[in-house]
Enzyme design. Structure first.
Site, PDB file in Angstrom:
ATOM      1  N   GLU A 263       0.841  -1.237  -0.057  1.00  0.00           N
ATOM      2  CA  GLU A 263      -0.103  -0.036   0.004  1.00  0.00           C
ATOM      3  C   GLU A 263       0.930   1.137   0.017  1.00  0.00           C
ATOM      4  OE1 GLU A 263      -2.751   0.510   3.254  1.00  0.00           O
ATOM      5  OE2 GLU A 263      -3.844  -1.449   2.843  1.00  0.00           O
ATOM      6  N   GLU A 311     -13.830   5.831  -0.702  1.00  0.00           N
ATOM      7  CA  GLU A 311     -14.660   4.851  -0.042  1.00  0.00           C
ATOM      8  C   GLU A 311     -15.332   5.578   1.145  1.00  0.00           C
ATOM      9  OE1 GLU A 311     -12.503   0.679   0.855  1.00  0.00           O
ATOM     10  OE2 GLU A 311     -10.735   2.113   0.176  1.00  0.00           O
ATOM     11  N   LYS A 314     -15.441   4.469   5.034  1.00  0.00           N
ATOM     12  CA  LYS A 314     -14.026   4.362   6.049  1.00  0.00           C
ATOM     13  C   LYS A 314     -14.218   5.481   7.069  1.00  0.00           C
ATOM     14  CE  LYS A 314     -10.405   2.410   4.798  1.00  0.00           C
ATOM     15  NZ  LYS A 314      -9.250   1.999   4.249  1.00  0.00           N
ATOM     16  N   GLU A 320      -9.478   9.406   5.005  1.00  0.00           N
ATOM     17  CA  GLU A 320      -9.487   8.022   4.783  1.00  0.00           C
ATOM     18  C   GLU A 320     -10.642   7.844   3.617  1.00  0.00           C
ATOM     19  OE1 GLU A 320      -7.993   5.196   5.795  1.00  0.00           O
ATOM     20  OE2 GLU A 320      -6.552   6.367   6.678  1.00  0.00           O
TER      21      GLU A 320
END
Length: 339
Positions: A263, A311, A314, A320
Site C-alpha cells: 500500500e 470509499e 471508511k 480516509e
C-alpha cells in the site's frame, strides 16, 4: 470559472495516457478497497483494471464475485486473509485446508494469485502471535494441493513495526515485536517470499509537525536532502523503504527477504496537506520512481497504490475517504504526470 466539461475531457485524456504508462511498469498495481455503499459491481471494477492496463490488484477479503471477475485476466492478485480467519487458521490445519479449498482451488487455474497476505497490519495488534502459525498451516495446505511455490505466503505490516527509522542505515524493528517478527522473517526467507509493507510518507509528514518538508515527501526535492552511509536520499519513500531493508538485515534470514510495497498513496481531501494537487504529484512521481528502486536496493519495486476508489464508509471520516484514483462513478480523479 473554467469550463468544467473541457477540464473533464482533458483530465480523462491525460489519465488514459498515464495509465498506459502504468501498464508499461509491471511493478505497479492498485488496491481494491470496498468499504463503500456506492461502488460499482465487481465485473465493472475488473473491467476498469483491464481498460486502464493496471496489472496488479490487492484484495482485502475473499469476495467470490471479485475472484470470478478476475478469471482469465492475468492480473496479479494479492488476496488477504481476514483477521478472524487468521486466528482460526493458526489453531487448525483443517481451517487452513478449508480456506484454500474455498478461496483458491476453484479459481487458481485462471486467476493469477501472486501472494496470500496473512492479515493486514496485525503487528503490533491483538493477535500478532497467530500470524506465523497461520502462515505455516496455509503453506502446508497449499503443498497438499500442489500449489506451494506457485503462490507465495506473506503478511502485510505498517511502518509501525520500526523502532527506529532514521537514519536508514541505523534502523531496526521495535524490540517489542521482534519475537513475533523473527519466525515470520525466517518463514519468508525459507520460502523465497517477500515481506509486504504499507508505506505512507503522508503520515510521516503529518506526524512530524512540520519537520519533514513537503517536497521531500512528494518526490519534488531538487537535490539530495541527506546522505547516509554513502547513499544519497532525495525523497522520503526511499528512506522509509531502506529503513525497512536495514531492519530486515538485523533479523536472522532477513538479508534474503525482499520487500513489496503493498500500500502507498496520498489523500486528495480532508484538510492540511491532503489536497488534490499533492495527491496527483505524489502518485505521478511514485509511478516513475518505483522503476528505479532505492539507493540501497536499485531495481523495480513492486508497488500497489491505495486505492482504486474513494470509499465513503471508511472511518474515521475525513482523509480516509479520499484515497481513490477514481470516483465511485468510475471517473478518473487525476491527470497524472508523464515524463
Amino acid at each position: 470559472m473554467a469550463n468544467n466539461s473541457f477540464i473533464s475531457v482533458v483530465t480523462i485524456g491525460l489519465l488514459l495516457i498515464s495509465f498506459i504508462n502504468i501498464s508499461e511498469v509491471e511493478s505497479i498495481g492498485v488496491s481494491y478497497g470496498r468499504v463503500g455503499n456506492n461502488l460499482p459491481p465487481a465485473n465493472e471494477v475488473i473491467g476498469l483494471y483491464q481498460n486502464f492496463g493496471i496489472n496488479g490488484i490487492r484484495l482485502y477479503d475473499t469476495n467470490h464475485d471479485v475472484l470470478q471477475a478476475l478469471r482469465g485476466t492475468n492480473i496479479a492478485v494479492i488476496i488477504d486473509v481476514l483477521e478472524p480467519d487468521v486466528t482460526a487458521i493458526a489453531k487448525s490445519d483443517l481451517a487452513a485446508a478449508e480456506w484454500v479449498r474455498d478461496n483458491i482451488l476453484p479459481y487458481y487455474q485462471d486467476v493469477n494469485f501472486r501472494y496470500i497476505a496473512v492479515g493486514n497490519e496485525l503487528i503490533p495488534g491483538s493477535h500478532p502471535y497467530d500470524i506465523s502459525p497461520a502462515m505455516n498451516k496455509l503453506q502446508a495446505a497449499l503443498q497438499q494441493v500442489g500449489l506451494d511455490g506457485k503462490i507465495k505466503i506473506s503478511t502485510s505490516v505498517s511502518t509501525g513495526v520500526l523502532g527506529n527509522s532514521w537514519p536508514p542505515s541505523k534502523s531496526f524493528f521495535s524490540p517489542s515485536i521482534t519475537s513475533n517478527l523473527q519466525p515470520i522473517v525466517s518463514f519468508l526467507s525459507q520460502h523465497g517470499s517477500p515481506l509486504l509493507v504499507n508505506v505512507y510518507p503522508y503520515f510521516s509528514v503529518i506526524e512530524s509537525k512540520g519537520k519533514i518538508t513537503l517536497d521531500y515527501a512528494l518526490f519534488t526535492a531538487s537535490d539530495t536532502v541527506f546522505s547516509d552511509n554513502g547513499l544519497d536520499y532525495q525523497n522520503l519513500f526511499d528512506a522509509i523503504v531502506d529503513a525497512l531493508y536495514t531492519s530486515l538485515e538485523n533479523m536472522e534470514g532477513g538479508r534474503s527477504v525482499n520487500l513489496v510495497v503493498s500500500e502507498t498513496g496520498w489523500p486528495s481531501d480532508g484538510g492540511g496537506v491532503a489536497t488534490w494537487q499533492n495527491a496527483q504529484t505524489y502518485i505521478s512521481h511514485l509511478i516513475d520512481h518505483v522503476k528505479q528502486g532505492t539507493p540501497k536496493k536499485p531495481g523495480e519495486i513492486e508497488t500497489y497504490i491505495f486505492s482504486l476508489f474513494d470509499e465513503n464508509l471508511k472511518n474515521p471520516p475525513g482523509t480516509e475517504n479520499h484515497y481513490g484514483l477514481f470516483t465511485p462513478t468510475k471517473q478518473p480523479k487525476y491527470s497524472l504526470k508523464i515524463n
